[in-house]
Design a protein around this motif. Structure first.
Motif, PDB file in Angstrom:
ATOM      1  N   ALA A 102     -36.044 -13.475  26.662  1.00 43.51           N
ATOM      2  CA  ALA A 102     -34.615 -13.440  26.969  1.00 43.51           C
ATOM      3  C   ALA A 102     -34.383 -12.995  28.411  1.00 43.51           C
ATOM      4  CB  ALA A 102     -33.884 -12.512  25.997  1.00 43.51           C
ATOM      5  N   HIS A 105     -35.230 -15.916  30.612  1.00 44.29           N
ATOM      6  CA  HIS A 105     -34.135 -16.885  30.556  1.00 44.29           C
ATOM      7  C   HIS A 105     -32.970 -16.417  31.429  1.00 44.29           C
ATOM      8  CE1 HIS A 105     -31.425 -19.927  29.156  1.00 44.29           C
ATOM      9  NE2 HIS A 105     -30.648 -19.071  28.509  1.00 44.29           N
ATOM     10  N   TRP A 106     -32.643 -15.125  31.372  1.00 48.74           N
ATOM     11  CA  TRP A 106     -31.570 -14.561  32.188  1.00 48.74           C
ATOM     12  C   TRP A 106     -31.818 -14.821  33.676  1.00 48.74           C
ATOM     13  CZ3 TRP A 106     -26.984 -12.091  32.952  1.00 48.74           C
ATOM     14  CH2 TRP A 106     -26.858 -11.245  34.049  1.00 48.74           C
ATOM     15  N   ALA A 113     -26.870 -17.543  30.845  1.00 46.97           N
ATOM     16  CA  ALA A 113     -27.654 -16.677  29.958  1.00 46.97           C
ATOM     17  C   ALA A 113     -26.907 -15.382  29.646  1.00 46.97           C
ATOM     18  CB  ALA A 113     -29.003 -16.360  30.587  1.00 46.97           C
ATOM     19  N   THR A 120     -21.843 -10.988  30.918  1.00 47.27           N
ATOM     20  CA  THR A 120     -22.475 -12.126  31.589  1.00 47.27           C
ATOM     21  C   THR A 120     -22.374 -11.948  33.099  1.00 47.27           C
ATOM     22  OG1 THR A 120     -20.432 -13.410  31.681  1.00 47.27           O
ATOM     23  CG2 THR A 120     -21.822 -13.680  29.702  1.00 47.27           C
ATOM     24  N   ASP A 165     -27.190 -19.604  39.001  1.00 48.22           N
ATOM     25  CA  ASP A 165     -28.627 -19.752  38.735  1.00 48.22           C
ATOM     26  C   ASP A 165     -29.451 -19.587  40.008  1.00 48.22           C
ATOM     27  OD1 ASP A 165     -27.742 -20.366  36.213  1.00 48.22           O
ATOM     28  OD2 ASP A 165     -28.388 -22.466  36.256  1.00 48.22           O
TER      29      ASP A 165
END
Length: 197
Positions: A102, A105-106, A113, A120, A165
């Motif tokens: 996780a 992914h973050w 994510a 967030t 991102d």
């Protein structure tokens, strides 16, 4: 109205690179952090700064206090500039987080994510950008906003129209200042990034 805003990352502390301090480990600046912030205050002495706003965390409040002493200003706390709420990750060692899918992914998909029980990236950026909009509405001379690495990265990415991102593609060093001109209603432009000299 438009206002010149210096986005200042807090000075160095002993957690850097080892712990995700977040909102849990309310750590003080170390000697390098204090010295770096004093040097920053000296560099900013001729910029005509009229206001300092700061995240309420200890490391940011101490940075703002040093800047305030050097610039003869009293910092004003603002929750809008607070560190990202990392939820269950806050206060963890990076060595432990690196094995968490996780967490991986973050860091690959900051735009979408989630954090485990926190906020967030988008929410953190939205509250910080709303703070800049408020400064623009008020007008006046240059303002310093003392905040945290990823919050500042997120604001800069937002202003540049970059996906969140991509925020790990540029550096925001301790005791650095990035200058933006904010015009209110979500409109701003970046002047410089990561000034350390």
């Amino acid at each position: 109205m438009s206002v010149l805003v210096g986005l200042v990352r807090h000075g160095a502390h002993d957690d850097l690179g080892t712990w995700l301090s977040g909102r849990t480990r309310d750590i003080a600046l170390n000697t390098a952090g204090r010295d770096g912030t004093v040097a920053l205050a000296q560099r900013l002495a001729e910029r005509g700064v009229t206001t300092i706003t700061t995240s309420p965390r200890r490391r940011t409040a101490e940075t703002a206090a040093i800047l305030g002493q050097g610039l003869d200003l009293t910092p004003v706390p603002s929750d809008a500039l607070d560190e990202i709420d990392f939820g269950a990750w806050s206060g963890a060692r990076f060595a432990d987080l690196n094995g968490d899918p996780a967490w991986q992914h973050w860091n690959a998909a900051r735009g979408t994510a989630p954090t485990p029980g926190g906020e967030t990236m988008g929410a953190a950026v939205a509250r910080a950008m709303a703070h800049l909009d408020g400064l623009a509405e008020r007008g006046g001379g240059p303002v310093l906003c003392v905040s945290h690495c990823d919050v500042i990265r997120g604001m800069i990415a937002h202003v540049l129209g970059l996906s969140l991102d991509n925020i790990l593609r540029f550096e925001i060093a301790p005791a650095s200042v990035s200058w933006v001109m904010t015009h209110g209603q979500g409109r701003a432009h970046v002047l410089t990034i990561n000034g350390t000299e």
